[in-house]
Design an enzyme around this catalytic site. Structure first.
Site, PDB file in Angstrom:
ATOM      1  N   GLU A 134      -6.116  -7.537  -0.348  1.00 57.52           N
ATOM      2  CA  GLU A 134      -6.357  -7.373   1.093  1.00 57.52           C
ATOM      3  C   GLU A 134      -7.673  -6.647   1.303  1.00 57.52           C
ATOM      4  OE1 GLU A 134      -3.077  -5.732   3.639  1.00 57.52           O
ATOM      5  OE2 GLU A 134      -4.714  -4.600   4.559  1.00 57.52           O
ATOM      6  N   GLU A 179       0.825  -1.209   0.000  1.00 55.39           N
ATOM      7  CA  GLU A 179       0.000   0.000   0.000  1.00 55.39           C
ATOM      8  C   GLU A 179       0.857   1.256   0.000  1.00 55.39           C
ATOM      9  OE1 GLU A 179      -2.729  -0.140   3.306  1.00 55.39           O
ATOM     10  OE2 GLU A 179      -3.891  -1.776   2.420  1.00 55.39           O
TER      11      GLU A 179
HETATM   12  C1  IDC Z   1      -2.424  -3.828  10.632  1.00 51.50           C
HETATM   13  C2  IDC Z   1      -2.585  -4.991  11.602  1.00 51.50           C
HETATM   14  C3  IDC Z   1      -2.185  -4.539  12.993  1.00 51.50           C
HETATM   15  C4  IDC Z   1      -0.778  -3.955  12.945  1.00 51.50           C
HETATM   16  C5  IDC Z   1      -0.706  -2.841  11.903  1.00 51.50           C
HETATM   17  C6  IDC Z   1       0.685  -2.268  11.727  1.00 51.50           C
HETATM   18  O1  IDC Z   1      -3.908  -5.452  11.555  1.00 51.50           O
HETATM   19  O2  IDC Z   1      -2.235  -5.616  13.899  1.00 51.50           O
HETATM   20  O3  IDC Z   1      -0.440  -3.426  14.205  1.00 51.50           O
HETATM   21  O4  IDC Z   1      -1.115  -3.365  10.644  1.00 51.50           O
HETATM   22  O5  IDC Z   1       1.588  -3.231  11.345  1.00 51.50           O
HETATM   23  C7  IDC Z   1      -3.715  -2.201   5.985  1.00 51.50           C
HETATM   24  C8  IDC Z   1      -2.381  -2.811   5.989  1.00 51.50           C
HETATM   25  C9  IDC Z   1      -2.217  -3.834   7.075  1.00 51.50           C
HETATM   26  C10 IDC Z   1      -2.922  -3.367   8.346  1.00 51.50           C
HETATM   27  C11 IDC Z   1      -4.411  -3.299   8.054  1.00 51.50           C
HETATM   28  C12 IDC Z   1      -5.246  -2.855   9.262  1.00 51.50           C
HETATM   29  O6  IDC Z   1      -2.035  -3.376   4.742  1.00 51.50           O
HETATM   30  O7  IDC Z   1      -0.858  -4.027   7.328  1.00 51.50           O
HETATM   31  O8  IDC Z   1      -2.703  -4.331   9.343  1.00 51.50           O
HETATM   32  N1  IDC Z   1      -4.632  -2.375   6.947  1.00 51.50           N
HETATM   33  O9  IDC Z   1      -4.858  -1.597   9.690  1.00 51.50           O
HETATM   34  N2  IDC Z   1      -4.223  -1.392   5.076  1.00 51.50           N
HETATM   35  C13 IDC Z   1      -5.460  -1.000   5.454  1.00 51.50           C
HETATM   36  C14 IDC Z   1      -5.729  -1.622   6.653  1.00 51.50           C
END
Ligand code: IDC
Length: 332
Positions: free
Chosen positions: A257, A169
């Site tokens: 995702e 992303e």
């Molecule tokens: C989130 C995980 C969380 C972690 C965070 C940072 O759910 O546990 O602490 O990342 O590492 C994304 C991202 C994905 C995110 C997810 C939710 O690709 O890494 O995971 N998210 O925030 N994009 C939109 C949402």
């Protein structure tokens, strides 16, 4: 027993030993999954039949590696009815591929090797995801990315089930032209080793501005797709409109995702908006991968926090999101 009898016994014994050795030394060769091709805006198999991929993403492989195991992969294929697993290889966060030490890098590479082996055996497609996030611009770790994908594509070039996702992303205002500069280099590096594998390319604004990518996609390569990410608690019709605009311009989309919580990965689930999204994905045969296979205390985790199992889950071990997602897999 006369001399001849002993000779025959000896030869038979020798043959048995040869057979046992042959059996042990031949690698288990699982039936290869058909390689995929991009046709129009979606994926088809070698017979030209439309294939809609569906599956789950791991959480960060550095933090939840235990969910990558043969039993889990086989159960998810057979019981959950998925055909794809995505491996989230965080680049920048704590113990990310580019921020941890060499031992950490090696451990991540070994885990990816294992995952590909498990996927081969279970009959799953496997997405190797270069999970940029806090490093917003994919060019931040471009050198590391090129080295990683060169190595990875050389290793897995004969695995028809491996898909490469080159930047999760992009964010922080990173423009499409910057992402394109990065993507051209990485796609070239992969293509000189693997002529056919499907490659997923992230789009601006946390992989949402697919309409902007659609105005100027990469030229000169086949089997490229562009990623669209959404969290139904935050993203609704306006984002589907962007996706529709991209499809209308002929851009192949892949949802590598998504969730139905809010974009933080936590908060309430929005099941009705989730249903709107599923309708859109099914109608357009867009592949989808749900976030995330872990028991972390957040509403986007598939496994309940109290459950310590890393395979063999019952329905009761799943979170409300996990149960909802499994219904989607079984529906189509
Ligand atoms: C989130 C995980 C969380 C972690 C965070 C940072 O759910 O546990 O602490 O990342 O590492 C994304 C991202 C994905 C995110 C997810 C939710 O690709 O890494 O995971 N998210 O925030 N994009 C939109 C949402």
């Amino acid at each position: 027993m006369n001399h001849n009898g002993r000779k025959w016994y000896g030869m038979a014994g020798f043959l048995v030993i040869l057979l046992v050795l042959a059996f042990h030394c031949t690698p288990v060769q699982a039936a290869k999954l058909p390689s995929l091709n991009v046709k129009g805006t979606h994926l088809v198999n070698s017979k030209g039949k439309t294939v809609q991929l569906k599956g789950v993403s791991t959480h960060g492989l550095s933090w939840y590696p235990e969910y990558v195991n043969q039993k889990a992969f086989t159960q998810m294929k057979k019981k959950w009815k998925i055909n794809t697993v995505r491996l989230a290889v965080y680049t920048a966060e704590y113990n990310g591929y580019c921020t941890g030490d060499k031992a950490n890098r090696k451990a991540l590479e070994r885990k990816i090797d294992d995952a590909v082996k498990y996927a081969d055996k279970a009959g799953l497609y496997i997405i190797i995801d270069w999970h940029i996030l806090s490093d917003g611009n994919p060019r931040t770790y471009e050198k590391q990315s090129l080295a990683f994908f060169k190595k990875t594509a050389s290793k897995y070039k004969n695995h028809t089930n491996v898909i490469y996702e080159i930047c999760n992303e992009p964010n922080g205002g990173t423009s499409w032209s910057t992402i394109k500069t990065y993507a051209k280099k990485v796609v070239k590096a992969i293509r000189s080793r693997d002529k056919k594998a499907v490659i997923l390319i992230g789009t601006p604004n946390w992989s949402q501005d697919v309409d902007i990518a659609a105005d100027s996609p990469l030229k000169g390569y086949k089997n490229l797709m562009y990623t669209l990410h959404f969290y139904a608690g935050t993203h609704g019709q306006y984002l589907r409109d962007k996706a529709q605009a991209a499809l209308d311009k002929g851009l192949p989309l892949f949802v590598s995702e998504f969730g139905i919580s809010d974009a933080s990965g936590n908060g309430n689930l929005n099941k009705s908006e989730g249903a709107n999204w599923m309708k859109f994905l099914r109608k357009n045969k867009i592949g989808y991968v749900g976030w995330n296979l872990s028991n972390k205390a957040e509403s986007s985790a598939l496994i309940r926090q109290s459950c310590r199992k890393t395979s063999g889950w019952s329905n009761g071990n799943l979170t409300p999101w996990g149960k909802w997602l499994l219904k989607q897999f079984k529906f189509s």
